[in-house]
Design a protein around this motif. Structure first.
Motif, PDB file in Angstrom:
ATOM      1  N   TYR A 276       0.851  -1.175   0.000  1.00 50.05           N
ATOM      2  CA  TYR A 276       0.000   0.000   0.000  1.00 50.05           C
ATOM      3  C   TYR A 276       0.896   1.238   0.000  1.00 50.05           C
ATOM      4  O   TYR A 276       1.830   1.341   0.816  1.00 50.05           O
ATOM      5  N   ILE A 277       0.662   2.184  -0.903  1.00 54.24           N
ATOM      6  CA  ILE A 277       1.479   3.384  -1.040  1.00 54.24           C
ATOM      7  C   ILE A 277       0.703   4.595  -0.535  1.00 54.24           C
ATOM      8  O   ILE A 277      -0.469   4.786  -0.896  1.00 54.24           O
ATOM      9  N   ASP A 278       1.351   5.430   0.317  1.00 54.85           N
ATOM     10  CA  ASP A 278       0.687   6.630   0.803  1.00 54.85           C
ATOM     11  C   ASP A 278       1.729   7.687   1.144  1.00 54.85           C
ATOM     12  O   ASP A 278       2.928   7.414   1.207  1.00 54.85           O
ATOM     13  N   ASN A 279       1.243   8.899   1.414  1.00 58.08           N
ATOM     14  CA  ASN A 279       2.099  10.027   1.723  1.00 58.08           C
ATOM     15  C   ASN A 279       2.658   9.920   3.144  1.00 58.08           C
ATOM     16  O   ASN A 279       2.003   9.368   4.033  1.00 58.08           O
ATOM     17  N   LYS A 280       3.856  10.478   3.383  1.00 57.50           N
ATOM     18  CA  LYS A 280       4.495  10.401   4.690  1.00 57.50           C
ATOM     19  C   LYS A 280       3.736  11.177   5.763  1.00 57.50           C
ATOM     20  O   LYS A 280       3.912  10.930   6.958  1.00 57.50           O
ATOM     21  N   ASN A 281       2.885  12.132   5.340  1.00 56.81           N
ATOM     22  CA  ASN A 281       2.116  12.923   6.291  1.00 56.81           C
ATOM     23  C   ASN A 281       0.829  12.226   6.739  1.00 56.81           C
ATOM     24  O   ASN A 281       0.058  12.799   7.505  1.00 56.81           O
ATOM     25  N   THR A 282       0.597  11.036   6.243  1.00 61.40           N
ATOM     26  CA  THR A 282      -0.602  10.296   6.622  1.00 61.40           C
ATOM     27  C   THR A 282      -0.395   9.602   7.964  1.00 61.40           C
ATOM     28  O   THR A 282       0.589   8.891   8.170  1.00 61.40           O
ATOM     29  N   VAL A 283      -1.348   9.798   8.883  1.00 62.78           N
ATOM     30  CA  VAL A 283      -1.302   9.213  10.226  1.00 62.78           C
ATOM     31  C   VAL A 283      -2.472   8.253  10.388  1.00 62.78           C
ATOM     32  O   VAL A 283      -3.611   8.598  10.043  1.00 62.78           O
ATOM     33  N   LEU A 284      -2.200   7.057  10.879  1.00 61.78           N
ATOM     34  CA  LEU A 284      -3.265   6.085  11.141  1.00 61.78           C
ATOM     35  C   LEU A 284      -3.954   6.450  12.449  1.00 61.78           C
ATOM     36  O   LEU A 284      -3.329   6.477  13.506  1.00 61.78           O
ATOM     37  N   ALA A 285      -5.253   6.747  12.390  1.00 65.57           N
ATOM     38  CA  ALA A 285      -6.010   7.182  13.562  1.00 65.57           C
ATOM     39  C   ALA A 285      -6.801   6.055  14.210  1.00 65.57           C
ATOM     40  O   ALA A 285      -6.965   6.029  15.431  1.00 65.57           O
ATOM     41  N   ASP A 286      -7.311   5.099  13.415  1.00 66.75           N
ATOM     42  CA  ASP A 286      -8.150   4.038  13.976  1.00 66.75           C
ATOM     43  C   ASP A 286      -8.243   2.906  12.960  1.00 66.75           C
ATOM     44  O   ASP A 286      -8.006   3.101  11.758  1.00 66.75           O
TER      45      ASP A 286
ATOM     46  N   PHE B 162      -9.132   1.070   7.745  1.00 70.11           N
ATOM     47  CA  PHE B 162      -8.161   1.934   8.393  1.00 70.11           C
ATOM     48  C   PHE B 162      -8.589   3.384   8.158  1.00 70.11           C
ATOM     49  O   PHE B 162      -8.806   3.797   7.013  1.00 70.11           O
ATOM     50  N   ALA B 163      -8.728   4.141   9.247  1.00 66.00           N
ATOM     51  CA  ALA B 163      -9.060   5.564   9.162  1.00 66.00           C
ATOM     52  C   ALA B 163      -7.769   6.361   9.255  1.00 66.00           C
ATOM     53  O   ALA B 163      -7.094   6.351  10.287  1.00 66.00           O
ATOM     54  N   MET B 164      -7.410   7.057   8.173  1.00 67.07           N
ATOM     55  CA  MET B 164      -6.171   7.827   8.085  1.00 67.07           C
ATOM     56  C   MET B 164      -6.480   9.324   8.120  1.00 67.07           C
ATOM     57  O   MET B 164      -7.526   9.765   7.665  1.00 67.07           O
ATOM     58  N   ILE B 165      -5.525  10.103   8.635  1.00 69.94           N
ATOM     59  CA  ILE B 165      -5.595  11.560   8.570  1.00 69.94           C
ATOM     60  C   ILE B 165      -4.318  12.052   7.908  1.00 69.94           C
ATOM     61  O   ILE B 165      -3.215  11.718   8.344  1.00 69.94           O
ATOM     62  N   ASN B 166      -4.461  12.851   6.848  1.00 67.91           N
ATOM     63  CA  ASN B 166      -3.309  13.457   6.188  1.00 67.91           C
ATOM     64  C   ASN B 166      -3.281  14.938   6.566  1.00 67.91           C
ATOM     65  O   ASN B 166      -4.130  15.718   6.132  1.00 67.91           O
ATOM     66  N   THR B 167      -2.297  15.308   7.398  1.00 68.39           N
ATOM     67  CA  THR B 167      -2.258  16.661   7.945  1.00 68.39           C
ATOM     68  C   THR B 167      -1.899  17.699   6.887  1.00 68.39           C
ATOM     69  O   THR B 167      -2.318  18.860   6.972  1.00 68.39           O
ATOM     70  N   LYS B 168      -1.122  17.310   5.871  1.00 73.57           N
ATOM     71  CA  LYS B 168      -0.708  18.261   4.838  1.00 73.57           C
ATOM     72  C   LYS B 168      -1.803  18.469   3.817  1.00 73.57           C
ATOM     73  O   LYS B 168      -2.124  19.608   3.447  1.00 73.57           O
ATOM     74  N   GLU B 169      -2.398  17.394   3.338  1.00 77.63           N
ATOM     75  CA  GLU B 169      -3.454  17.499   2.338  1.00 77.63           C
ATOM     76  C   GLU B 169      -4.815  17.814   2.961  1.00 77.63           C
ATOM     77  O   GLU B 169      -5.791  18.049   2.248  1.00 77.63           O
ATOM     78  N   GLU B 170      -4.881  17.795   4.300  1.00 78.05           N
ATOM     79  CA  GLU B 170      -6.107  18.104   5.046  1.00 78.05           C
ATOM     80  C   GLU B 170      -7.275  17.245   4.579  1.00 78.05           C
ATOM     81  O   GLU B 170      -8.259  17.725   4.011  1.00 78.05           O
ATOM     82  N   GLN B 171      -7.159  15.962   4.879  1.00 76.61           N
ATOM     83  CA  GLN B 171      -8.231  15.047   4.506  1.00 76.61           C
ATOM     84  C   GLN B 171      -8.181  13.792   5.369  1.00 76.61           C
ATOM     85  O   GLN B 171      -7.137  13.408   5.887  1.00 76.61           O
ATOM     86  N   TYR B 172      -9.366  13.205   5.562  1.00 76.21           N
ATOM     87  CA  TYR B 172      -9.474  11.845   6.080  1.00 76.21           C
ATOM     88  C   TYR B 172      -9.448  10.903   4.874  1.00 76.21           C
ATOM     89  O   TYR B 172     -10.012  11.218   3.825  1.00 76.21           O
TER      90      TYR B 172
END
Length: 455
Positions: free
Chosen positions: A81-91, A101-111
């Protein structure tokens, strides 16, 4: 939690419940992002999953892997699975069909909601925009321990709970079907003049029962609670109930659906005019409603007149009148009886907190002292039949709000793992269940230890 795990030697994942072991020696090193067991609706282990970072790629991208094992620790699938380094796994949750998997990307401002089926095949991502204000409030609510994001619907889908920037602050519930059904959204009004949030307390294949709270400002000590019941298939509101402070103040703590499709609301009731955030409740109640919201029965059990007379003295010798009960689960057996599984607790002074305050430090001067496990048995009409108490060691947790009621602190501290209850396993064939607690044993002449207490 991120841990750098080096597998130069042999890495063993030990599954505590059945002492199984799995060697993942095909991987040299990785950064573990999340792992867990996939539980079915009876809380039997159906498999295990691991989500971990494999490699750093160009332009800030990262390569991750999802490894899925069956309940005998045999490999089912490993998917990249490929994703941005700013993506954080929340739940993350499992619904017996898929992992989400619920992700939050702080840079792109999106769930980003990412789904994998049992074979590790990735479904379509769901993207939800999130702005800085919403992310800021999400951080506050997660720290307060009163916000849950992801809820599985067994064999059907997932419910995602998130904060929305309305005129003040509101919420959104997004249902994502995994069985080919219809996905939908249920949102707070766009022009609300209050701070409004929602906490689903029961999510099943028929309904969502959620507790909606609203207050005028962040500092307000007056909170209005409303129970809303939503059809899981359509996202339509079936009914709502407001337990008004001036007429019928109540604090809803649990809910479930009976076999004949009745909605049961469980919690504590108060004196007319009481603030449920600060006041001591009068007792427990069980209200049964049909899908139109019509009240079919409303049973109350008083602490003073009944529960305290039936409750044995605590194992530490304290008077039961000084305590409260936090219920974790409700089980119905085949003869129609209901068993409410909980733990006793009371609000006490914190020696460390008082000492810190005297020195000018912060923190709480009160705490919750959590003691014995309890089991309340009700008949099919929710009349209290019996109370059993099971001795276990004490545990303590600092109060989040010193001026708040013990009940309010208990609900918030539950999210931080303050209680000893872990889960309940149901054996439907033999009509029995097992409630599991982690007990801290203090031993003389040797080190204290944690043990699994099974009731």
């Amino acid at each position: 939690m991120k841990k750098l795990l080096t597998l130069a030697c042999l890495l063993l994942f030990c599954i505590a419940l059945n002492a199984q072991e799995k060697s993942l020696n095909e991987i040299t090193s990785f950064r573990l992002r999340n792992s867990g067991s996939m539980m079915d609706k009876n809380n039997d282990v159906d498999g295990y999953y691991f989500y971990y970072q494999i490699d750093k790629l160009k332009k800030g991208m990262r390569e991750y892997a999802i490894k899925i094992l069956d309940n005998n620790l045999n490999d089912i699938a490993t998917k990249s699975y490929i994703d941005n380094k700013n993506t954080v796994l929340a739940d993350s949750k499992f619904n017996n069909q898929a992992l989400m998997f619920a992700m939050i990307n702080t840079k792109e401002e999106q769930y980003k909601l990412v789904t994998f089926d049992r074979q590790g095949n990735q479904g379509d991502d769901v993207i939800i925009p999130v702005n800085k204000k919403e992310m800021k409030w999400l951080g506050y609510m997660l720290k307060a321990g009163n916000f849950n994001m992801l809820f599985p619907v067994d064999n059907k889908g997932f419910v995602f709970n998130y904060i929305r920037d309305n005129k003040k602050l509101g919420y959104g519930l997004k249902y994502i079907a995994t069985d080919g059904g219809t996905s939908w959204d249920y949102n707070s009004p766009e022009d609300i003049k209050e701070i409004m949030s929602i906490n689903p307390i029961e999510v099943n294949e028929d309904v969502i029962v959620a507790l909606q709270s609203s207050k005028k400002s962040i500092m307000s000590q007056t909170i209005k609670f409303k129970v809303i019941v939503i059809d899981i298939k359509t996202g339509k509101l079936l009914f709502e109930k407001e337990f008004d402070r001036d007429n019928n103040p109540r604090l809803i703590t649990n809910s479930f659906l009976t076999d004949d499709k009745k909605v049961v609301l469980l919690g504590e009731y108060f004196e007319k005019g009481d603030n449920v955030i600060k006041s001591k409740s009068l007792g427990l109640f069980a209200q049964i409603n049909d899908f139109t919201g019509t009240v079919l029965s409303d049973n109350k059990v008083s602490w003073e007149n009944k529960i305290n007379n039936m409750m044995p003295v605590e194992s530490d010798g304290k008077n039961p009148k000084r305590g409260y009960v936090y219920f974790h689960d409700i089980i119905r057996n085949q003869n129609g009886s209901y068993f409410c599984i909980g733990e006793k607790y009371r609000k006490t002074a914190s020696g460390l907190g008082i000492a810190a305050a005297a020195l000018g430090g912060g923190g709480s001067v009160t705490q919750l002292t959590i003691t014995d496990a309890v089991m309340f048995e009700f008949d099919n009409g929710f009349d209290l039949k019996d109370i059993k108490v099971f001795k276990k060691g004490k545990s303590r947790a600092p109060s989040l709000i010193d001026v708040g009621s013990p009940q309010l602190n208990a609900h918030a501290l539950k999210a931080f793992g303050a209680f000893d209850y872990q889960f309940t396993q149901i054996d439907t064939d033999r009509d029995r269940f097992y409630a599991n607690f982690i007990d801290y044993e203090r031993l003389k002449g040797e080190s204290n230890k944690l043990v699994l207490l099974k009731l």
